[in-house]
Design an enzyme around this catalytic site. Structure first.
Site, short mmCIF file in Angstrom:
data_model
loop_
_atom_site.label_atom_id
_atom_site.label_comp_id
_atom_site.label_asym_id
_atom_site.label_seq_id
_atom_site.Cartn_x
_atom_site.Cartn_y
_atom_site.Cartn_z
N GLY A 139 0.78 -1.24 0.00
CA GLY A 139 0.00 0.00 0.00
C GLY A 139 0.80 1.28 0.00
N CYS A 140 1.58 1.42 1.01
CA CYS A 140 2.10 2.72 1.34
C CYS A 140 3.58 2.64 1.57
CB CYS A 140 1.43 3.12 2.62
SG CYS A 140 1.12 1.66 3.62
#
Lengths: 431, 105
Positions: free
Chosen positions: B103-104
């Site tokens: 995701g990040c």
């Protein structure tokens, strides 16, 4: 100009390279390609304005460590002679036709297209962010205008609850919100109002930072400075009238002053361009060759690409060697090199004239050590030092005079070398 | 890496209980992981999200973020948080038998 011109390089026969975006990534790409391909390519950079912003300076403006006017220069003047800057809005890319439609209704055809339009700020995606408190008690610092407004707000701040909120990931320079916390702590201590100030970081991540090793180090630093971290907080709504930020799962965080990093997405035209990007407007890109998945003659560099690494200028710098080599290879019909490994590094300002330096890639976690040489350094990794702070401040000079012109930094591995050696070996050349 | 037993089947999982091989997954496993996370009954809306996550992971090699889910799964973000409390993307990935979203970064 070279004295002997190959016959194929007469006017009109040159390859047409169009670069969308004249920021960090686009400028580095243009200058490297211009130097590498010389007269055999015509390079045009398209951007909507002629203001090149030194984005790392945005963190320093609110703390009066940098003046707004000293971090903006002409885009055109950062480009090598012969590289054309065309000011226009981009309507869409038609990669199946090899052309870009511009906002004025005209179009420009290309042999190779490089997408370098970075990330856009989407404050409108967060309910209430642009509401009644915007510019009053609710601020940001990811644009020059907002950084200047925050500067005044921090001057006027007399203590209370200071919230720093990351609305969503990914964002440009994911360490910047942490740095804002550190510098706020420093500033409030200097002003003698730290005791009456609570500083809280709201993050959608499950820790202060994305990488576990780094997270431990940074969490320790934040705790030591009395900065509270609220993790897995997905900002759903900013309610300035009630002075609170509400998460999607209903948690509330009160504030007197809120600094919100807005949701990021790709440039708007990407979504209008068939096959180019994903739902959020990031360009779908091979993480190692930087070729887009839309068409073989379309490449992406920097924040615009959907690569699983940090969105940061250093990433664009490290990508540039692979990008320019692969553009050359594409034009001469050679196989592309898988040269980019996700390499990024960032200085993290921690205040009190100190900074931290971290260095990582797709596979490698940020670890302690020294940079760029593992033994000689001189810069310590994942540890606070005054030298790192001085390096960060000196960085703006390096940015305009070494990075943007597309030069490599001596002693620093630019990623392509290993791929190059492998390619040479495959061709049976001596290394 | 270790193994866990869901619905009578032994599967490989990471330290946080995410399946490391999506091929070992089935709907009974999904139901049991969901139950352990406090979701007693997987409704059609849950399945819509779980299937979207899984399809996207299997076709692109990465799990979608919460914002992508909100834009493309047909379930708005607010409802995602009601369906999958705390971290919808993470929990839906776990139930769907795919690795934890990066995701990040």
């Amino acid at each position: 100009m070279p004295s002997a011109q190959p016959a194929s390089n007469i006017e009109g026969m040159a390859d047409r390279i169009v670069i969308l975006g004249g920021g960090t990534a686009g400028t580095i790409a243009a200058n490297r390609l211009s130097r590498q391909l010389g007269e055999s390519a015509r390079i045009t950079v398209i951007d909507r304005d002629d203001r090149h912003l030194y984005e790392p300076g945005l963190l320093l403006v609110p703390f009066e460590m940098e003046e707004p006017e000293s971090i903006v220069r002409s885009r055109g003047r950062q480009l090598r002679p012969g590289v054309e800057l065309r000011l226009a809005e981009i309507d869409r890319v038609l990669s199946s036709e090899g052309k870009v439609l511009l906002g004025d209704g005209s179009s420009i055809a290309y042999d190779v297209l490089i997408v370098a339009t970075g990330a856009s700020l989407l404050p409108g995606e967060t309910e209430g962010l642009m509401g009644s408190g915007w510019g009053e008690t609710v601020h940001s610092f990811y644009s020059l205008e907002s950084a200047v407004a925050l500067r005044q707000a921090l001057r006027d701040f007399e203590g209370g609850k200071l919230l720093v909120a990351v609305a969503d990931m990914p964002i440009k320079c994911p360490v910047a919100p942490l740095e804002l916390c550190f510098l706020s702590d420093w500033r409030m201590r200097e002003r003698g109002i730290r005791d009456s100030t609570q500083i809280t970081l709201l993050t959608p991540l499950d820790g202060a930072f994305t990488k576990p090793t780094c997270n431990r180090e940074l969490s320790g630093l934040l705790t030591g400075r009395g900065i509270e971290v609220v993790s897995e907080f997905a900002t759903g709504q900013v309610d300035a009238d009630a002075g609170k930020i509400v998460s999607y799962d209903g948690r509330e965080a009160p504030f007197d002053l809120a600094v919100v990093v807005p949701v990021h997405g790709g440039a708007e035209y990407v979504s209008r361009s068939p096959g180019l990007g994903d739902e959020l407007g990031w360009v779908r890109t091979d993480p190692h060759t930087l070729q887009s998945l839309a068409a073989p003659n379309v490449f992406a560099i920097g924040d615009a690409a959907d690569l699983p690494t940090s969105k940061a200028g250093s990433a664009a710098h490290f990508q540039a060697a692979t990008l320019t080599e692969n553009v050359r290879r594409h034009l001469s019909g050679e196989q592309l090199v898988r040269g980019y490994d996700g390499h990024v590094n960032c200085f993290i300002e921690t205040g009190f004239h100190k900074a931290l330096l971290i260095d990582f890639d797709y596979e490698r976690e940020p670890l302690p050590g020294r940079y760029p040489d593992a033994h000689l350094g001189p810069l310590p990794l994942l540890a606070e030092s005054r030298l790192n702070h001085l390096a960060k401040l000196a960085f703006q000079t390096l940015y305009w005079h070494v990075l943007l012109p597309g030069h490599d930094i001596p002693g620093v591995d630019h990623g392509l070398e290993a791929g190059e050696r492998a390619a040479k070996a495959a061709r049976g050349e001596m290394t | 890496m270790s193994s866990a037993t869901y619905a009578g089947a032994d599967v490989e999982v990471d330290a946080e209980g995410f399946l490391t091989d999506p091929g070992q997954w089935n709907e009974q496993i999904a139901a049991e992981i969901a139950a352990q996370a406090g979701i007693e009954q997987l409704t059609d809306r849950h399945w819509q999200v779980v299937r979207f996550m899984r399809d996207r992971y299997l076709s692109t090699g990465s799990a979608p973020s919460i914002r992508t889910l909100g834009k493309a799964s047909g379930v708005p973000i607010k409802e995602l948080y009601e369906l999958f409390p705390k971290g919808p993307a993470k929990l839906a990935a776990k139930i769907g038998g795919i690795p934890k979203p990066r995701g990040c970064i």
